[in-house]
Design a protein around this motif. Structure first.
Motif, PDB file in Angstrom:
ATOM      1  N   ASN A  89       4.646 -58.304  12.474  1.00 52.63           N
ATOM      2  CA  ASN A  89       4.590 -57.839  13.858  1.00 52.63           C
ATOM      3  C   ASN A  89       4.662 -56.321  13.915  1.00 52.63           C
ATOM      4  OD1 ASN A  89       4.501 -60.499  14.594  1.00 52.63           O
ATOM      5  ND2 ASN A  89       6.635 -60.607  15.246  1.00 52.63           N
ATOM      6  N   THR A  90       4.030 -55.745  14.928  1.00 56.32           N
ATOM      7  CA  THR A  90       3.939 -54.292  15.063  1.00 56.32           C
ATOM      8  C   THR A  90       4.603 -53.852  16.354  1.00 56.32           C
ATOM      9  OG1 THR A  90       1.854 -54.272  13.831  1.00 56.32           O
ATOM     10  CG2 THR A  90       2.361 -52.339  15.158  1.00 56.32           C
ATOM     11  N   LEU A  91       5.515 -52.875  16.250  1.00 56.65           N
ATOM     12  CA  LEU A  91       6.253 -52.361  17.395  1.00 56.65           C
ATOM     13  C   LEU A  91       6.345 -50.849  17.300  1.00 56.65           C
ATOM     14  CD1 LEU A  91       7.918 -55.069  16.155  1.00 56.65           C
ATOM     15  CD2 LEU A  91       9.271 -54.681  18.206  1.00 56.65           C
ATOM     16  N   PRO A  92       6.629 -50.172  18.429  1.00 60.70           N
ATOM     17  CA  PRO A  92       6.994 -48.745  18.356  1.00 60.70           C
ATOM     18  C   PRO A  92       8.275 -48.588  17.555  1.00 60.70           C
ATOM     19  CG  PRO A  92       6.460 -49.395  20.616  1.00 60.70           C
ATOM     20  CD  PRO A  92       6.542 -50.655  19.814  1.00 60.70           C
ATOM     21  N   ILE A  93       8.371 -47.547  16.736  1.00 61.11           N
ATOM     22  CA  ILE A  93       9.552 -47.397  15.879  1.00 61.11           C
ATOM     23  C   ILE A  93      10.823 -47.188  16.689  1.00 61.11           C
ATOM     24  CG2 ILE A  93       8.254 -46.573  13.884  1.00 61.11           C
ATOM     25  CD1 ILE A  93       9.058 -43.752  14.613  1.00 61.11           C
ATOM     26  N   GLY A  94      10.666 -46.754  17.958  1.00 63.03           N
ATOM     27  CA  GLY A  94      11.834 -46.616  18.811  1.00 63.03           C
ATOM     28  C   GLY A  94      12.449 -47.948  19.183  1.00 63.03           C
ATOM     29  N   GLU A  95      11.703 -49.056  19.005  1.00 61.68           N
ATOM     30  CA  GLU A  95      12.203 -50.395  19.330  1.00 61.68           C
ATOM     31  C   GLU A  95      12.652 -51.160  18.084  1.00 61.68           C
ATOM     32  OE1 GLU A  95      12.499 -51.311  22.438  1.00 61.68           O
ATOM     33  OE2 GLU A  95      11.488 -49.535  23.237  1.00 61.68           O
ATOM     34  N   ILE A  96      12.542 -50.534  16.908  1.00 63.83           N
ATOM     35  CA  ILE A  96      12.875 -51.220  15.662  1.00 63.83           C
ATOM     36  C   ILE A  96      14.314 -50.880  15.268  1.00 63.83           C
ATOM     37  CG2 ILE A  96      12.292 -51.442  13.210  1.00 63.83           C
ATOM     38  CD1 ILE A  96       9.419 -50.741  13.939  1.00 63.83           C
ATOM     39  N   PRO A  97      15.150 -51.866  14.986  1.00 67.15           N
ATOM     40  CA  PRO A  97      16.550 -51.584  14.613  1.00 67.15           C
ATOM     41  C   PRO A  97      16.641 -50.804  13.301  1.00 67.15           C
ATOM     42  CG  PRO A  97      16.246 -53.900  15.218  1.00 67.15           C
ATOM     43  CD  PRO A  97      14.881 -53.305  15.094  1.00 67.15           C
ATOM     44  N   GLU A  98      17.756 -50.146  13.120  1.00 70.11           N
ATOM     45  CA  GLU A  98      17.985 -49.378  11.899  1.00 70.11           C
ATOM     46  C   GLU A  98      18.103 -50.312  10.692  1.00 70.11           C
ATOM     47  OE1 GLU A  98      21.504 -47.193  12.704  1.00 70.11           O
ATOM     48  OE2 GLU A  98      20.613 -46.017  14.339  1.00 70.11           O
ATOM     49  N   THR A 147       8.966 -41.622  19.003  1.00 73.42           N
ATOM     50  CA  THR A 147       9.441 -43.001  19.134  1.00 73.42           C
ATOM     51  C   THR A 147       8.319 -43.968  19.506  1.00 73.42           C
ATOM     52  OG1 THR A 147      10.064 -42.571  21.447  1.00 73.42           O
ATOM     53  CG2 THR A 147      11.777 -42.300  19.773  1.00 73.42           C
ATOM     54  N   GLN A 148       7.186 -43.457  20.002  1.00 71.77           N
ATOM     55  CA  GLN A 148       6.063 -44.317  20.381  1.00 71.77           C
ATOM     56  C   GLN A 148       5.120 -44.593  19.216  1.00 71.77           C
ATOM     57  OE1 GLN A 148       5.902 -45.921  23.347  1.00 71.77           O
ATOM     58  NE2 GLN A 148       7.921 -44.961  23.595  1.00 71.77           N
ATOM     59  N   CYS A 149       5.341 -43.929  18.070  1.00 74.06           N
ATOM     60  CA  CYS A 149       4.553 -44.247  16.879  1.00 74.06           C
ATOM     61  C   CYS A 149       4.876 -45.681  16.457  1.00 74.06           C
ATOM     62  CB  CYS A 149       4.869 -43.284  15.743  1.00 74.06           C
ATOM     63  SG  CYS A 149       4.286 -41.600  16.005  1.00 74.06           S
ATOM     64  N   ARG A 150       3.852 -46.443  16.145  1.00 73.61           N
ATOM     65  CA  ARG A 150       4.049 -47.847  15.811  1.00 73.61           C
ATOM     66  C   ARG A 150       4.160 -48.051  14.298  1.00 73.61           C
ATOM     67  NH1 ARG A 150      -1.025 -50.523  18.428  1.00 73.61           N
ATOM     68  NH2 ARG A 150      -1.919 -48.740  17.310  1.00 73.61           N
ATOM     69  N   ALA A 151       4.780 -49.148  13.920  1.00 70.24           N
ATOM     70  CA  ALA A 151       4.905 -49.524  12.512  1.00 70.24           C
ATOM     71  C   ALA A 151       4.938 -51.047  12.432  1.00 70.24           C
ATOM     72  CB  ALA A 151       6.165 -48.929  11.892  1.00 70.24           C
ATOM     73  N   THR A 152       4.548 -51.570  11.286  1.00 69.34           N
ATOM     74  CA  THR A 152       4.533 -53.011  11.054  1.00 69.34           C
ATOM     75  C   THR A 152       5.783 -53.408  10.281  1.00 69.34           C
ATOM     76  OG1 THR A 152       2.112 -53.002  11.006  1.00 69.34           O
ATOM     77  CG2 THR A 152       3.217 -54.931  10.097  1.00 69.34           C
ATOM     78  N   ILE A 153       6.392 -54.507  10.687  1.00 68.99           N
ATOM     79  CA  ILE A 153       7.627 -54.981  10.058  1.00 68.99           C
ATOM     80  C   ILE A 153       7.318 -55.590   8.692  1.00 68.99           C
ATOM     81  CG2 ILE A 153       9.616 -56.498  10.319  1.00 68.99           C
ATOM     82  CD1 ILE A 153       9.516 -54.312  12.402  1.00 68.99           C
ATOM     83  N   GLY A 154       8.181 -55.314   7.722  1.00 67.60           N
ATOM     84  CA  GLY A 154       8.087 -55.943   6.412  1.00 67.60           C
ATOM     85  C   GLY A 154       7.617 -55.006   5.315  1.00 67.60           C
ATOM     86  N   LYS A 155       7.641 -55.506   4.086  1.00 67.35           N
ATOM     87  CA  LYS A 155       7.151 -54.783   2.917  1.00 67.35           C
ATOM     88  C   LYS A 155       5.692 -55.144   2.682  1.00 67.35           C
ATOM     89  CE  LYS A 155      11.691 -55.213   0.671  1.00 67.35           C
ATOM     90  NZ  LYS A 155      12.394 -55.654  -0.557  1.00 67.35           N
ATOM     91  N   VAL A 156       4.940 -54.183   2.149  1.00 62.34           N
ATOM     92  CA  VAL A 156       3.553 -54.467   1.794  1.00 62.34           C
ATOM     93  C   VAL A 156       3.543 -55.451   0.627  1.00 62.34           C
ATOM     94  CG1 VAL A 156       1.339 -53.481   1.148  1.00 62.34           C
ATOM     95  CG2 VAL A 156       2.944 -52.140   2.509  1.00 62.34           C
ATOM     96  N   ALA A 157       2.638 -56.420   0.675  1.00 63.19           N
ATOM     97  CA  ALA A 157       2.571 -57.447  -0.361  1.00 63.19           C
ATOM     98  C   ALA A 157       2.126 -56.854  -1.702  1.00 63.19           C
ATOM     99  CB  ALA A 157       1.624 -58.562   0.065  1.00 63.19           C
ATOM    100  N   ALA A 158       2.178 -57.686  -2.743  1.00 64.56           N
ATOM    101  CA  ALA A 158       1.758 -57.334  -4.103  1.00 64.56           C
ATOM    102  C   ALA A 158       2.721 -56.382  -4.783  1.00 64.56           C
ATOM    103  CB  ALA A 158       0.344 -56.759  -4.127  1.00 64.56           C
ATOM    104  N   GLY A 159       4.007 -56.461  -4.430  1.00 64.97           N
ATOM    105  CA  GLY A 159       5.003 -55.677  -5.148  1.00 64.97           C
ATOM    106  C   GLY A 159       5.114 -56.136  -6.599  1.00 64.97           C
ATOM    107  N   GLY A 160       5.426 -55.209  -7.488  1.00 66.20           N
ATOM    108  CA  GLY A 160       5.481 -55.536  -8.910  1.00 66.20           C
ATOM    109  C   GLY A 160       4.141 -55.513  -9.595  1.00 66.20           C
ATOM    110  N   ARG A 161       3.138 -54.980  -8.938  1.00 66.37           N
ATOM    111  CA  ARG A 161       1.789 -54.932  -9.514  1.00 66.37           C
ATOM    112  C   ARG A 161       1.766 -54.148 -10.826  1.00 66.37           C
ATOM    113  NH1 ARG A 161      -1.674 -50.832  -8.973  1.00 66.37           N
ATOM    114  NH2 ARG A 161      -0.336 -49.938  -7.369  1.00 66.37           N
ATOM    115  N   LYS A 162       2.579 -53.100 -10.938  1.00 68.87           N
ATOM    116  CA  LYS A 162       2.577 -52.272 -12.134  1.00 68.87           C
ATOM    117  C   LYS A 162       3.433 -52.843 -13.262  1.00 68.87           C
ATOM    118  CE  LYS A 162       1.614 -47.862  -9.836  1.00 68.87           C
ATOM    119  NZ  LYS A 162       2.076 -46.461  -9.642  1.00 68.87           N
ATOM    120  N   ASP A 163       4.141 -53.942 -13.010  1.00 71.53           N
ATOM    121  CA  ASP A 163       4.995 -54.517 -14.045  1.00 71.53           C
ATOM    122  C   ASP A 163       4.187 -55.238 -15.115  1.00 71.53           C
ATOM    123  OD1 ASP A 163       7.098 -53.558 -12.606  1.00 71.53           O
ATOM    124  OD2 ASP A 163       7.586 -55.468 -11.655  1.00 71.53           O
ATOM    125  N   LYS A 164       3.007 -55.699 -14.788  1.00 76.44           N
ATOM    126  CA  LYS A 164       2.169 -56.411 -15.754  1.00 76.44           C
ATOM    127  C   LYS A 164       1.606 -55.425 -16.774  1.00 76.44           C
ATOM    128  CE  LYS A 164      -1.977 -59.285 -16.125  1.00 76.44           C
ATOM    129  NZ  LYS A 164      -3.099 -59.927 -15.386  1.00 76.44           N
TER     130      LYS A 164
END
Length: 233
Positions: A89-98, A147-164
């Motif tokens: 989900n995408t919200l303004p960063i002013g609405e996202i909890p710390e 505070t009106q700049c938007r951001a998407t909740i969560g981490k970007v997928a494919a973490g650990g890509r460089k471990d292989k």
């Protein structure tokens, strides 16, 4: 006389230094509207390190977004200040909890998301201040945004890509070729003095800052540097 240095060859813009992105999925940006949609597919994008999610919105438009971790086909994603604090989900960063991990962060309201877009990366909101919201980036530096700049909740997928491990040189070659980089990469101080201003020896104590108006063959290191260190704003 030595050959042109690496910076001069790169600036020429030949195919050796150009990334192959002809098979990419195109622009991957946040839709500039308050709406909701359904994830219909998760796809690999050859032009980026992270997979993309194809979202079909309420108005019938299909658009690619960066796929967050845990989001899968059939999930609903929402855009707007009243959206739930859930991955995708995408919200303004002013609405996202710390402390909530975020990615694809806008630097100006409505620009579609410019920061924290590589696989496995995330930032988080540190504090809400008067006149803006301060976030901590993956580089551990801090940035204050509208505070009106938007951001998407969560981490970007494919973490650990460089471990292989690459296992063999051919895999490393193709990985570097896809990014438009010369491989193998030779250190400047390992070159001869005729091939690079840093060559011939380690040259301890030699300043790396050069003038903006220096000749192309000597313009290496910190060009016209005003200061050193990381910015905190």
């Amino acid at each position: 006389m030595g050959e042109p240095i690496r910076q001069q060859r790169r600036g020429k813009g030949s195919s050796t230094w150009r990334a192959n992105s002809r098979n990419g999925k195109g622009d991957v940006e946040i839709k500039n509207a308050e709406t909701a949609g359904t994830v219909v597919d998760i796809q690999h994008d050859p032009a980026r390190t992270a997979p993309v999610a194809i979202v079909e919105y309420e108005d019938g438009e299909e658009r690619a977004i960066l796929a967050p971790e845990t989001v899968q086909e059939g999930d609903e994603v929402h855009i707007g200040p009243s959206a739930p604090i859930e991955p995708g989900n995408t919200l303004p960063i002013g609405e996202i909890p710390e402390g909530v991990p975020i990615h694809s962060i806008e630097t100006q309201p409505g620009d579609g998301g410019k920061l924290v877009r590589a696989s496995g990366t995330y930032a988080f909101v540190v504090t809400h201040e008067k006149g803006g919201t301060r976030i901590r980036l993956p580089s551990k530096s801090f940035k204050k945004l509208n505070t009106q700049c938007r951001a998407t909740i969560g981490k970007v997928a494919a973490g650990g890509r460089k471990d292989k491990p690459f296992v063999k040189a051919g895999n490393k070659h193709h990985a570097m070729k896809a990014r438009g980089k010369k491989y193998p990469h030779v250190s400047a101080v390992a070159m001869n003095a005729v091939d690079h201003p840093f060559g011939g020896s380690a040259k301890p104590g030699m300043p790396k800052t050069v003038s903006r108006h220096a000749s192309p063959g000597s313009k290496v290191g910190s060009v016209s540097a005003r200061k050193t260190g990381n910015k905190t704003e």
